[in-house]
Design an enzyme around this catalytic site. Structure first.
Site, short mmCIF file in Angstrom:
data_model
loop_
_atom_site.label_atom_id
_atom_site.label_comp_id
_atom_site.label_asym_id
_atom_site.label_seq_id
_atom_site.Cartn_x
_atom_site.Cartn_y
_atom_site.Cartn_z
N GLY A 167 0.83 -1.22 -0.06
CA GLY A 167 0.00 -0.05 0.04
C GLY A 167 0.80 1.31 -0.01
O GLY A 167 2.11 1.27 -0.37
N GLY A 168 0.25 2.23 0.49
CA GLY A 168 1.03 3.59 0.40
C GLY A 168 2.38 3.53 1.43
O GLY A 168 3.44 4.27 1.33
N GLY A 400 25.87 12.80 -28.57
CA GLY A 400 25.19 13.34 -27.41
C GLY A 400 25.65 12.47 -26.05
O GLY A 400 25.81 13.19 -24.82
N ALA A 401 25.57 11.19 -26.30
CA ALA A 401 26.18 10.55 -25.29
C ALA A 401 27.46 10.85 -24.67
O ALA A 401 27.72 10.78 -23.41
CB ALA A 401 26.03 8.98 -25.47
C1 HXC Z 1 -4.06 -4.16 11.49
C2 HXC Z 1 -2.97 -6.26 10.88
C3 HXC Z 1 -2.65 -5.54 9.65
C4 HXC Z 1 -3.11 -4.11 9.44
C5 HXC Z 1 -2.00 -7.64 9.52
N1 HXC Z 1 -2.63 -7.45 10.56
N2 HXC Z 1 -2.17 -6.57 8.79
N3 HXC Z 1 -3.58 -5.57 11.73
N4 HXC Z 1 -3.73 -3.86 10.55
N5 HXC Z 1 -2.87 -3.74 8.29
C6 HXC Z 1 -2.62 -8.63 11.81
C7 HXC Z 1 -3.54 -9.66 11.29
O1 HXC Z 1 -4.96 -9.47 11.58
C8 HXC Z 1 -2.86 -10.92 12.18
O2 HXC Z 1 -3.54 -10.46 13.42
C9 HXC Z 1 -1.42 -10.52 12.26
O3 HXC Z 1 -1.38 -9.13 11.92
C10 HXC Z 1 -0.79 -11.31 11.33
O4 HXC Z 1 -1.54 -11.14 10.27
P1 HXC Z 1 -1.61 -12.57 9.12
O5 HXC Z 1 -2.57 -12.29 8.14
O6 HXC Z 1 -1.78 -13.78 10.06
O7 HXC Z 1 -0.16 -12.75 8.47
P2 HXC Z 1 0.20 -13.22 7.18
O8 HXC Z 1 -0.64 -14.57 6.86
O9 HXC Z 1 1.63 -13.52 7.32
O10 HXC Z 1 -0.13 -12.11 6.13
C11 HXC Z 1 0.45 -11.02 6.16
C12 HXC Z 1 -0.07 -9.95 5.39
C13 HXC Z 1 -1.86 -9.95 5.65
C14 HXC Z 1 -0.10 -10.33 3.83
C15 HXC Z 1 0.52 -8.39 5.40
O11 HXC Z 1 -1.85 -9.64 7.05
C16 HXC Z 1 -2.43 -8.75 5.06
O12 HXC Z 1 -2.89 -8.70 3.85
N6 HXC Z 1 -2.59 -7.74 5.79
C17 HXC Z 1 -3.29 -6.40 5.46
C18 HXC Z 1 -2.79 -5.67 4.50
C19 HXC Z 1 -3.46 -4.61 4.01
O13 HXC Z 1 -4.41 -4.60 3.41
N7 HXC Z 1 -2.95 -3.36 4.68
C20 HXC Z 1 -3.57 -1.94 4.74
C21 HXC Z 1 -3.06 -1.47 3.49
S1 HXC Z 1 -3.91 0.12 3.26
P3 HXC Z 1 -3.95 -11.85 14.34
O14 HXC Z 1 -4.54 -11.19 15.64
O15 HXC Z 1 -4.74 -12.72 13.62
O16 HXC Z 1 -2.64 -12.50 14.78
C22 HXC Z 1 -2.39 1.01 3.77
C23 HXC Z 1 -2.73 2.18 3.45
C24 HXC Z 1 -1.23 3.25 3.68
O17 HXC Z 1 -1.59 0.61 4.13
C25 HXC Z 1 -1.49 4.18 3.07
C26 HXC Z 1 -0.25 5.41 3.48
C27 HXC Z 1 -0.52 6.42 2.46
#
Ligand code: HXC
Length: 505
Positions: A167-168, A400-401
């Site tokens: 993401g961001g 040019g290079a």
């Molecule tokens: C809160 C999160 C989290 C998040 C993971 N966890 N990402 N909690 N916010 N963004 C938590 C899970 O719920 C889980 O909690 C624990 O962390 C471990 O995650 P798993 O999914 O079990 O791990 P894994 O299978 O290794 O997968 C990793 C992952 C997946 C691929 C990163 O967790 C995932 O897709 N997370 C979400 C990614 C995402 O969409 N992020 C937001 C993007 S938007 P428990 O309690 O079950 O252990 C963004 C905007 C930023 O980032 C913009 C900035 C400008």
């Protein structure tokens, strides 16, 4: 509360912060967030801050999920005795996701790095914005981006991607100076596979979308990738050894390690001007201890970038590589080298440019994708650079290079050529085709080509005009670079005042 109770409670919270193994089983080859910092930093030098920080979120039952440290380990330590500021995201705490508290911890170390003029190294391993915090997490990211931008060109910033970075969140590393990745366990993308599938129907896994191979070979986002956490962190230590603490300080002088036998250089260029040779051999020959810290080695192989030392002093090297696309400049090579040149200039690292370039890569794709604009980036970067600039033309420097590759005309300080150099506006065949277009006799045409080559395919025309300062025996090059660097260490050159230039981005 009694002092003894506070002491006990502090210990309990600290232990809770440290106990990553209780939260998630360690994965093969992966260190936890603190182990990574211990591997990166000198022994016993890490001082952790904000271990007891917790988030303030009350949404979705989060008030019951508070883990001291809140998913990021921050503080300061030393690399080869020099202070750096660090943060390391802890995936075992809510997936290393970024809350406002987590962001503030990172901002605190960045702020201290700026106050003290020391590098910032961030180890990323995070699921992105803490989803339960909503806009607060976005605000936290944006504040980090702002701090990255203000630190750019002031202190070196290094990002190490050791797990997810999605993401961001990717835009903080993108703004920093260098990105290293771990093969197999790290990935970076703006839009992940799930969203892609929903929005475009495209099916792709994380690794194929944004793994280390993608970013070191295709996108050019990352500078290098290594097999595991430990190797990656040791490589970061090596990279840091080349860098100054900030834009006002000098690069550290290393012990002088003997270079290879310089006579090898005298036989390196093939007799046939169209036969390739490996420019890396020349770089390794010139370098102390034949040691080249190459960056983006697997991307745009037609140009090489990285750091070497000459007599213990760090030098940034930009070199055409005749083994790939005959060393032509194309869009990727121009962008790769331009960014490197600007880093070196921002941090007062002298530039050594090794030239063997037949020209810009011709082609419809290159033109349509904007080689005009991208080639201009490299031209701009060399032209605005005020650091010591030493250029050695080993063979071709055409069109040019020639101008672009740190020529005399772009304020090159010392411009040398080897006797194998061919410095001309274009190749003899193309030139004769244009000048003698009406010539129909093939024998006479061949004669014209030979005449043109005889006149221009040498370093003499440029030397007669002072566009190169001397024609060197290749084996004498290292000594000349070394003495030039010593002299140029007192160089003073300033560009006219302006808010900032407008590089063709
Ligand atoms: C809160 C999160 C989290 C998040 C993971 N966890 N990402 N909690 N916010 N963004 C938590 C899970 O719920 C889980 O909690 C624990 O962390 C471990 O995650 P798993 O999914 O079990 O791990 P894994 O299978 O290794 O997968 C990793 C992952 C997946 C691929 C990163 O967790 C995932 O897709 N997370 C979400 C990614 C995402 O969409 N992020 C937001 C993007 S938007 P428990 O309690 O079950 O252990 C963004 C905007 C930023 O980032 C913009 C900035 C400008």
């Amino acid at each position: 509360m009694k002092h003894s109770t506070i002491r006990q409670e502090t210990e309990r919270r600290r232990n809770a912060a440290h106990d990553s193994a209780a939260r998630r089983a360690p994965r093969l080859g992966k260190l936890d967030a603190r182990q990574r910092l211990l591997a990166l930093l000198d022994p016993n030098s890490f001082e952790e801050w904000d271990t007891l920080v917790v988030h303030q979120c009350q949404n979705f039952g989060m008030e019951k999920k508070k883990i001291p440290g809140d998913g990021v380990v921050t503080g300061t330590g030393r690399i080869a005795g020099r202070t750096v500021h660090v943060y390391s995201q802890d995936f075992t705490v809510l997936g290393g996701s970024l809350s406002m508290a987590h962001a503030k911890k990172i901002l605190k170390v960045m702020d201290m790095a700026m106050r003290t003029g020391t590098p910032i190294i961030g180890l990323s391993d995070s699921g992105g914005a803490r989803i339960q915090e909503g806009i607060d997490a976005l605000a936290g990211y944006a504040e980090i981006f702002q701090a990255n931008v203000l630190a750019s060109g002031v202190v070196p910033q290094i990002s190490v991607i050791m797990g997810p970075c999605a993401g961001g969140a990717v835009y903080s590393p993108a703004i920093t100076d260098f990105i290293y990745m771990v093969r197999g366990s790290s990935y970076m993308f703006v839009t992940g596979p799930q969203v892609l599938k929903t929005v475009t129907g495209e099916e792709i896994d994380q690794k194929s979308l944004g793994g280390a191979r993608v970013h070191t070979q295709k996108s050019g986002v990352a500078d290098a990738a290594f097999d595991n956490d430990l190797e990656t962190l040791l490589a970061v230590r090596k990279l840091v050894s080349h860098l100054p603490q900030n834009n006002q300080s000098k690069t550290p002088k290393a012990d002088i390690v003997a270079a290879r036998d310089q006579l090898q250089l005298d036989t390196l260029i093939p007799e046939n001007p169209n036969a390739p040779y490996d420019m890396r051999d020349i770089i390794l020959n010139l370098a102390d201890g034949a040691d080249f810290t190459e960056l983006k080695a697997d991307y745009a192989g037609n140009i090489l970038t990285g750091f070497i030392r000459i007599e213990g002093e760090t030098v940034g090297v930009v070199a055409n590589q005749p083994m790939v696309l005959a060393g032509c400049l194309d869009i990727k090579a121009s962008r790769k080298a331009a960014r490197f040149v600007r880093f070196c200039d921002a941090f007062e690292i002298p530039l050594l440019t090794l030239v063997d370039v037949p020209g810009f890569l011709p082609g419809k794709d290159q033109e349509h994708e904007g080689i005009i604009l991208h080639g201009a980036k490299l031209l701009y970067a060399f032209a605005e650079a005020t650091v010591p600039k030493i250029t050695v033309i080993t063979r071709k420097a055409y069109g040019g290079a020639y101008d672009v590759m740190a020529s005399k005309h772009l304020r090159g300080d010392m411009n040398y050529a080897w006797s194998s150099a061919e410095i001309a506006v274009m190749g003899a065949k193309g030139a004769a085709e244009i000048i003698f277009r009406s010539e129909t006799d093939p024998a006479l045409k061949a004669q014209h080509i030979d005449d043109y080559a005889e006149r221009f395919a040498s370093p003499f025309e440029a030397a007669e005009r002072g566009y190169i300062d001397d024609i060197l025996q290749p084996s004498a090059t290292r000594d000349r670079i070394s003495s030039s660097l010593q002299r140029l260490s007192s160089k003073k050159l300033e560009n006219p005042w302006r808010k900032h230039g407008n590089i063709p981005l």
